[in-house]
Design a protein around this motif. Structure first.
Motif, mmCIF file in Angstrom:
data_model
loop_
_atom_site.group_PDB
_atom_site.id
_atom_site.type_symbol
_atom_site.label_atom_id
_atom_site.label_comp_id
_atom_site.label_asym_id
_atom_site.label_seq_id
_atom_site.Cartn_x
_atom_site.Cartn_y
_atom_site.Cartn_z
ATOM 1 N N ILE A 190 0.891 2.372 -6.698
ATOM 2 C CA ILE A 190 1.940 3.355 -6.964
ATOM 3 C C ILE A 190 3.266 2.923 -6.323
ATOM 4 C CG2 ILE A 190 2.673 5.751 -6.470
ATOM 5 C CD1 ILE A 190 -0.348 6.469 -6.481
ATOM 6 N N ASP A 191 3.178 2.304 -5.154
ATOM 7 C CA ASP A 191 4.373 2.129 -4.323
ATOM 8 C C ASP A 191 5.342 1.041 -4.811
ATOM 9 O OD1 ASP A 191 3.123 4.003 -2.736
ATOM 10 O OD2 ASP A 191 2.223 2.498 -1.430
ATOM 11 N N SER A 192 4.798 -0.141 -5.099
ATOM 12 C CA SER A 192 5.720 -1.264 -5.318
ATOM 13 C C SER A 192 6.647 -1.092 -6.538
ATOM 14 C CB SER A 192 4.973 -2.600 -5.349
ATOM 15 O OG SER A 192 3.797 -2.519 -6.083
ATOM 16 N N THR A 288 9.103 -5.067 -0.754
ATOM 17 C CA THR A 288 7.712 -4.608 -0.781
ATOM 18 C C THR A 288 7.685 -3.080 -0.853
ATOM 19 O OG1 THR A 288 7.333 -4.216 1.572
ATOM 20 C CG2 THR A 288 7.114 -6.496 0.812
ATOM 21 N N GLY A 289 6.519 -2.557 -1.186
ATOM 22 C CA GLY A 289 6.346 -1.099 -1.255
ATOM 23 C C GLY A 289 5.755 -0.543 0.026
ATOM 24 N N GLU A 290 5.969 -1.226 1.143
ATOM 25 C CA GLU A 290 5.365 -0.763 2.389
ATOM 26 C C GLU A 290 6.041 0.503 2.922
ATOM 27 O OE1 GLU A 290 3.979 -4.952 4.390
ATOM 28 O OE2 GLU A 290 6.058 -4.697 3.810
ATOM 29 N N GLY A 293 2.958 3.136 8.607
ATOM 30 C CA GLY A 293 1.794 3.961 8.928
ATOM 31 C C GLY A 293 0.914 4.322 7.743
ATOM 32 N N GLN A 294 1.269 3.870 6.526
ATOM 33 C CA GLN A 294 0.490 4.287 5.350
ATOM 34 C C GLN A 294 -0.953 3.789 5.419
ATOM 35 O OE1 GLN A 294 0.725 2.573 1.158
ATOM 36 N NE2 GLN A 294 2.051 4.339 0.888
ATOM 37 N N VAL A 295 -1.126 2.544 5.815
ATOM 38 C CA VAL A 295 -2.464 1.942 5.996
ATOM 39 C C VAL A 295 -2.391 1.028 7.226
ATOM 40 C CG1 VAL A 295 -3.289 1.981 3.597
ATOM 41 C CG2 VAL A 295 -1.798 0.133 4.336
ATOM 42 N N SER A 297 -2.465 -2.064 7.617
ATOM 43 C CA SER A 297 -1.592 -3.236 7.540
ATOM 44 C C SER A 297 -0.108 -2.861 7.500
ATOM 45 C CB SER A 297 -1.951 -4.074 6.304
ATOM 46 O OG SER A 297 -1.832 -3.274 5.152
ATOM 47 N N GLN A 298 0.191 -1.582 7.673
ATOM 48 C CA GLN A 298 1.602 -1.162 7.666
ATOM 49 C C GLN A 298 1.990 -0.388 8.927
ATOM 50 O OE1 GLN A 298 2.519 0.511 3.713
ATOM 51 N NE2 GLN A 298 1.138 -1.011 2.870
ATOM 52 N N THR A 299 1.246 -0.605 10.029
ATOM 53 C CA THR A 299 1.724 -0.088 11.317
ATOM 54 C C THR A 299 2.880 -0.984 11.758
ATOM 55 O OG1 THR A 299 0.252 -1.525 12.537
ATOM 56 C CG2 THR A 299 -0.613 0.658 11.956
ATOM 57 N N ASP A 322 6.886 9.607 2.632
ATOM 58 C CA ASP A 322 5.483 10.015 2.529
ATOM 59 C C ASP A 322 4.963 9.645 1.147
ATOM 60 O OD1 ASP A 322 5.839 11.163 4.961
ATOM 61 O OD2 ASP A 322 5.917 13.226 4.212
ATOM 62 N N LYS A 323 3.645 9.544 1.047
ATOM 63 C CA LYS A 323 3.039 9.212 -0.256
ATOM 64 C C LYS A 323 3.470 10.233 -1.319
ATOM 65 C CE LYS A 323 0.417 6.253 -2.367
ATOM 66 N NZ LYS A 323 0.433 4.796 -2.240
ATOM 67 N N GLU A 324 3.479 11.511 -0.936
ATOM 68 C CA GLU A 324 3.852 12.543 -1.918
ATOM 69 C C GLU A 324 5.262 12.314 -2.466
ATOM 70 O OE1 GLU A 324 2.196 14.836 -3.532
ATOM 71 O OE2 GLU A 324 0.460 13.952 -2.518
HETATM 72 MG MG MG Z 1 1.082 0.948 -0.546
#
Ligand code: MG
Ligand code: ATP
Length: 392
Positions: A190-192, A288-290, A293-295, A297-299, A322-324
């Motif tokens: 969804i993000d990128s 990137t779509g980072e 804190g999402q996962v 690998s994104q701290t 936020d994801k929302e």
């Molecule tokens: Mg993502």
């Protein structure tokens, strides 16, 4: 009655002596996006672009395309008439009669940019407003919070009438081509795609890179990425998509590195390869779509570990979202339904059960050192497939 399209643009107006260059790029983007649909005549004066569409049946289609061009703030269909008060009044009545009826509150906003016109802006508003009020029984004048605002613009050659409420919102931002180019790491998620759209909106041309682990990820997963690129291309006119074979790298990482570092090392390879492709194709940054804190690998620690392998700026427009919030944007730009199709991504195939959430550069560098990084990168680059993706 003849209609034309009025296009207003935003930030470009603030560009001082660069403004003509930016306007020229916007006009070119508009021409490229619509000239195949029908015969059009495009002109610009006083911060408004006029699009004269020969085939009036195509007006909606052209408007729809225009709402996807960065740099445009609004798109309006307007009735065109001669610069005579009686003509303007008649046109306003005819053109806005569906919106104006008994019990509806309205006002007229007149604007005279042709100073030779005998009436001032305020007089235009009063004369047209009075005429509409006399012509439609039960119409209510409300200059503060009207339900309908009739706009009248008296310009150099013609006058234009439209209802403000029927204005379509544009994308805003800056025209593509006014910035340089950036390379989007495009997964099937969804993000990128949202990240790519956000950076393109600032006038940046987009190339995309996808890491593909056949046969662990299927042809369907690749088609999904191509489809996402084609949706992004609706806004950018096209996207050059580089598909990088990633299986050998993923298998080596899985076999030789500790499980907790799998994703991080994989992400470091992605960044390095994307940077090489970006340099090769004259791109100035990675995207990137980072989101922090999402996962795992994104701290912040993980972002430091992945960031440290590249020199190029890495744009992460979703970093504080936020994801929302990202999902709302994804729906708006039209990528959401494709992003949630269930085909696996190369990240999901080799996901560690307990990824490190607070990794240190030194320790990841050490675990990664068992791999022949340069050779793996060269092999992957040798198998890159390039697809130029256009809007569907
Ligand atoms: Mg993502
Ligand atoms: P997305 O972020 O696109 O929704 P995701 O959340 O599954 O997908 P992450 O694991 O969060 O992806 O990866 C973070 C970022 O790394 C992605 O936003 C994307 O920019 C990049 N990325 C991940 N997987 C790939 C891939 N297979 N090809 C290209 N880039 C990728």
């Amino acid at each position: 009655m003849k209609e034309i399209i009025l296009v207003k643009y935003g930030e470009i107006i603030l560009k001082g002596c660069n403004r003509p260059r930016f306007e020229k790029i916007l006009l070119k983007n508009i021409h490229d996006a619509i000239h195949r649909l029908c015969k059009v005549n495009i002109s610009i004066t006083q911060a408004t672009i006029y699009i004269d569409v020969e085939d009036q049946e195509k007006l909606d289609l052209v408007c729809d395309r225009l709402t996807r061009i960065f740099g445009i703030v609004s798109v309006t269909r307007a009735a065109e008439c001669e610069k005579e008060l009686s003509e303007i009044q008649k046109t306003a009545l005819e053109y806005c009669c569906n919106e104006l009826s008994e019990g509806v509150s309205f006002k007229v906003e007149g604007k005279r940019s042709d100073k030779a016109f005998p009436l001032t802006s305020q007089e235009v508003s009063m004369e047209v407003g009075g005429f509409l009020h006399d012509s439609i029984p039960g119409l209510i004048v409300d200059v503060h919070t009207p339900q309908v605002t009739v706009k009248v613009e008296v310009r150099d050659y013609k006058a234009y009438v439209y209802c403000k409420e029927k204005k379509l919102a544009g994308q805003g931002g800056m025209p593509i081509g006014t910035g340089l180019k950036a390379t989007l790491l495009l997964s099937g998620g969804i993000d990128s795609p949202v990240a790519g759209h956000m950076i393109a909106k600032r006038g940046i041309e987009i190339d995309a890179v996808n890491f593909f682990s056949y046969p662990y990820t299927s042809e369907r997963a690749k088609e999904k990425v191509i489809e996402l690129a084609s949706i992004v291309a609706r806004y950018t006119s096209r996207v050059n998509l580089y598909i990088v074979p990633f299986t050998e790298i993923q298998l080596q990482i899985r076999d030789k590195c500790p499980e907790e570092h799998l994703t991080l090392i994989m992400r470091r390879f992605m960044m390095r390869i994307a940077e090489r492709l970006a340099l090769r194709h004259k791109s100035s940054a990675l995207i990137t779509g980072e989101s922090v804190g999402q996962v795992a690998s994104q701290t912040l620690g993980a972002l430091d570990v992945t960031n440290s392998v590249v020199d190029m700026p890495v744009l992460r427009p979703l970093i504080g979202m936020d994801k929302e919030e990202i999902i709302v944007r994804s729906r708006q730009i039209g990528t959401f339904e494709t992003s949630i199709l269930p085909y696996e991504d190369c990240c999901t195939v080799f996901t560690p059960k307990h990824p490190s959430t607070n990794p240190k550069r030194k320790s990841v560098e050490k675990t990664e050192s068992v791999l022949d990084v340069e050779k793996l990168i060269d092999n992957a680059l040798a198998g890159v497939e390039m697809i130029t993706v256009y809007p569907e």
